[in-house]
Design a protein around this motif. Structure first.
Motif, PDB file in Angstrom:
ATOM      1  N   MET A  92     121.245  84.696  12.620  1.00 59.21           N
ATOM      2  CA  MET A  92     120.314  83.816  12.224  1.00 59.21           C
ATOM      3  C   MET A  92     118.913  84.649  12.456  1.00 59.21           C
ATOM      4  O   MET A  92     119.028  85.467  13.480  1.00 59.21           O
ATOM      5  N   GLU A  96     115.080  80.140  12.520  1.00 60.44           N
ATOM      6  CA  GLU A  96     116.142  79.361  12.630  1.00 60.44           C
ATOM      7  C   GLU A  96     116.491  79.129  13.849  1.00 60.44           C
ATOM      8  O   GLU A  96     117.126  78.005  14.049  1.00 60.44           O
ATOM      9  N   ARG A  99     114.150  76.269  15.157  1.00 61.16           N
ATOM     10  CA  ARG A  99     114.668  74.995  14.151  1.00 61.16           C
ATOM     11  C   ARG A  99     115.850  74.368  14.709  1.00 61.16           C
ATOM     12  O   ARG A  99     116.063  73.132  14.771  1.00 61.16           O
ATOM     13  N   LEU A 100     116.825  75.089  14.939  1.00 61.83           N
ATOM     14  CA  LEU A 100     118.380  74.718  15.377  1.00 61.83           C
ATOM     15  C   LEU A 100     118.025  73.836  16.586  1.00 61.83           C
ATOM     16  O   LEU A 100     118.787  72.688  16.793  1.00 61.83           O
ATOM     17  N   PHE A 101     117.242  74.313  17.503  1.00 67.04           N
ATOM     18  CA  PHE A 101     117.366  73.678  18.855  1.00 67.04           C
ATOM     19  C   PHE A 101     115.995  72.619  19.024  1.00 67.04           C
ATOM     20  O   PHE A 101     115.911  71.867  19.901  1.00 67.04           O
TER      21      PHE A 101
ATOM     22  N   GLN B   7     123.479  70.559  14.741  1.00 65.35           N
ATOM     23  CA  GLN B   7     123.509  72.053  15.208  1.00 65.35           C
ATOM     24  C   GLN B   7     124.620  72.781  14.606  1.00 65.35           C
ATOM     25  O   GLN B   7     124.273  73.919  14.406  1.00 65.35           O
ATOM     26  N   TYR B  10     124.483  73.475  11.035  1.00 69.02           N
ATOM     27  CA  TYR B  10     123.478  74.445  10.700  1.00 69.02           C
ATOM     28  C   TYR B  10     124.013  75.844  10.900  1.00 69.02           C
ATOM     29  O   TYR B  10     123.832  76.671  10.162  1.00 69.02           O
ATOM     30  N   LYS B  14     124.698  78.867   8.418  1.00 71.82           N
ATOM     31  CA  LYS B  14     123.734  80.097   8.404  1.00 71.82           C
ATOM     32  C   LYS B  14     124.746  81.321   8.518  1.00 71.82           C
ATOM     33  O   LYS B  14     124.073  82.452   8.158  1.00 71.82           O
ATOM     34  N   THR B  82     122.755  78.060  26.052  1.00 68.07           N
ATOM     35  CA  THR B  82     121.686  77.051  25.583  1.00 68.07           C
ATOM     36  C   THR B  82     122.277  75.772  25.054  1.00 68.07           C
ATOM     37  O   THR B  82     121.724  74.629  25.052  1.00 68.07           O
ATOM     38  N   GLN B  86     121.710  71.227  27.273  1.00 67.91           N
ATOM     39  CA  GLN B  86     121.019  70.078  26.748  1.00 67.91           C
ATOM     40  C   GLN B  86     121.453  68.852  27.659  1.00 67.91           C
ATOM     41  O   GLN B  86     122.339  69.087  28.417  1.00 67.91           O
TER      42      GLN B  86
END
Lengths: 298, 256
Positions: A92, A96, A99-101, B7, B10, B14, B82, B86
């Motif tokens: 990525m 990106e 934008r993802l997070f 997410q 996405y 990608k 990461t 969250q």
């Protein structure tokens, strides 16, 4: 003391049978930059991972007065973090990743502003597999800021950054602090941390050795007066005879405390026909203070 | 939860491999249908159509690989920190990955089935009819039942691969177990059936439940599996739930 944004109370953490955090307690003041300092393996990263619920723990963590547990941690909505090394999907682009997070529609202007502040325009739309260590580090930092967090946790954020990038990161942190964001930052580069941190937590072997402010720690440091005279050797003899403590070496380096009187020093020398050409003040830096504190603790 | 799912989607979109997998499956179907069109006696179109013109086995391999990597890549790239840092619980993080796999496998099945229908109409329409008698009902009904059973059987393997990927954090182990599991069944089914004939309680082992898609197509399989179609279906669902649950129990306490 300002409001506390985060309170960590009696936190213990084990890796197998080894206890890596031992009754760790501290608090972070809202809107301030706190430095987390300690030797390798002291437990800095584990403390950060514990706050982020990345590792199981026993103890109490409160964020803005609300309790947080390993399995139930809504507080993480308001915390941004960069831990150990940047987490990057190589397939990525940097954009990106952001934008993802990023949450919500209001983020696009925030993303552009972050990219600009960290000077990432040149590569933000390239695949991250081609990024250098510094570029990855900046992307990791940008990801920590992307959701306008109230608290940002940065583990060694200066890793791999060149002096220009270091300054950009410092400016970003100070800008965000001025907007009310709180920070917990660990760094081995204590000279950099000294430029940023207002509060300090010093850890050693899994324990908090001391929580203080940068001002208090540095004020308690050693202070020196360095003189340039017409005869340094003779000046040293005169001052030692007068009861001053001199640091060994060729220079006339006098260890002083807050109550020293420069006039008295000068009088001693002038009365012996020693001309004083220059007077400099030197303070011990954060590195010296921390090393001394850790040596005392051990 | 919806955020986590978005997410995951996405990230999958990608990946370049997502595009390549679709292209490979379409080309495989076109190739097989073309061969069937040119040499209908050697490769009868009806037989090829049941397996979506040979794309079904590729769907198994690709699905197992994607299932393993959707978890292990997070550990490999360090991005798991990461993802977990969250506000969502670990259960939600893992469930969002299951939902991604469910979406992705449904996409692969629907895409290859639609393509198979299109190729039938364009290249081999004269060779057989969808409404002629199949092995139980009309041919199109049997085809849908076979695809459904294949999907359920694949999910037993996917749930096992997801469990192993969660436990060991490496793709190679997880993918190997899935693919070997798929082949071992075909290679050792004769031995498995003789053992089941001798010790009937062994019919409840998970390998026997991977015969569901075979039994749907060939009814006589039930003599060997010693289970009805419904027992196989419910057993498969039970094993899927069990493997996914064990995965959650491992993942919820993992230090990263």
């Amino acid at each position: 003391m300002k409001d506390e944004i985060l309170v960590v109370k009696n936190v213990n953490n084990f890796f197998g049978r080894k206890q890596v955090l031992k009754n760790v307690s501290f608090s972070l003041s809202s809107g301030r930059i706190t430095g987390l300092v300690g030797a390798n393996g002291a437990g800095k990263t584990t403390i950060m991972k514990t706050i982020l619920s990345l590792t199981p723990y026993a103890g109490q963590i409160m964020f803005e007065g609300q309790p947080s547990t390993f399995n139930d941690h809504p507080l993480l909505n308001d915390i941004g973090a960069l831990i150990e090394y940047p987490s990057i999907y190589p397939f990525m682009t940097g954009m990106e990743h952001l934008r993802l997070f990023a949450r919500g529609k209001v983020q696009s202007t925030g993303i552009q502003s972050l990219i600009h502040m960290l000077n990432m325009e040149g590569y933000i739309n390239s695949a991250a597999r081609g990024y250098s260590l510094g570029m990855r580090q900046k992307l990791g930092v940008a990801m920590a800021f992307v959701n306008n967090p109230k608290l940002v946790i940065l583990d060694e954020p200066m890793n791999g950054l060149d002096p220009q990038s270091n300054k950009e990161l410092r400016d970003l942190i100070i800008d965000q602090r001025n907007r009310g964001v709180s920070f917990l930052i660990s760094s081995h580069i204590l000279s950099e941390l000294q430029k940023l941190a207002e509060d300090l937590i010093i850890v050693d072997q899994g324990k908090v050795v001391r929580q203080t402010t940068m001002k208090n720690l540095l004020e308690a440091n050693n202070h020196f007066i360095v003189l340039n005279t017409s005869d340094d050797k003779k000046a040293q003899e005169i001052l030692i005879a007068a009861g001053y403590y001199l640091v060994s070496g060729e220079k006339v380096r006098i260890k002083t405390d807050a109550n020293f009187d420069i006039a008295e020093i000068l009088t001693n020398l002038i009365s012996e026909n020693i001309a004083v050409h220059d007077v400099k003040h030197e303070d011990e830096d954060l590195e010296g203070s921390v090393l001394e504190l850790l040596n005392t603790a051990n | 939860m919806w955020t986590l799912y978005k997410q995951e989607v996405y990230k999958l979109i990608k990946k370049k491999s997502t595009l390549w997998i679709t292209a490979i499956l379409i080309l495989t179907e076109i190739g097989a249908a073309t061969i069937s069109h040119l040499w209908p006696k050697t490769l009868p179109a009806q037989m090829m159509f049941v397996s979506d013109f040979h794309s079904a086995i590729l769907v198994v391999f690709f699905s197992l690989a994607i299932a393993a990597s959707t978890i292990t890549m997070e550990f490999q790239y360090g991005t798991i920190k990461t993802v977990l840092a969250q506000k969502y619980s670990r259960e939600y993080v893992l469930i969002s990955k299951w939902l991604l796999m469910l979406t992705y496998t449904l996409y692969l099945y629907v895409m290859t089935m639609v393509m198979a229908l299109f190729l039938k109409l364009v290249l081999v329409n004269g060779q057989f009819s969808l409404v002629e008698k199949g092995w139980k009902h009309q041919f199109w009904q049997d085809w849908l039942a076979a695809m459904g059973a294949h999907f359920i059987t694949l999910w037993v393997l996917i749930s096992l691969v997801l469990l192993i990927a969660t436990a060991f954090k490496t793709s190679s182990v997880a993918i190997s177990v899935g693919i070997i599991g798929y082949f071992v069944l075909n290679l050792t089914s004769a031995a498995l059936f003789s053992v089941i004939a001798k010790y009937p309680w062994l019919k409840w082992n998970p390998l026997n439940f991977l015969n569901y898609d075979h039994q749907i197509v060939a009814e006589e399989f039930s003599k060997f599996t010693k289970l009805t179609d419904n027992q196989l279906l419910l057993g498969d669902i039970g094993y899927i739930a069990l493997f996914l649950l064990i995965g959650i129990l491992i993942f919820r306490k993992r230090s990263v």
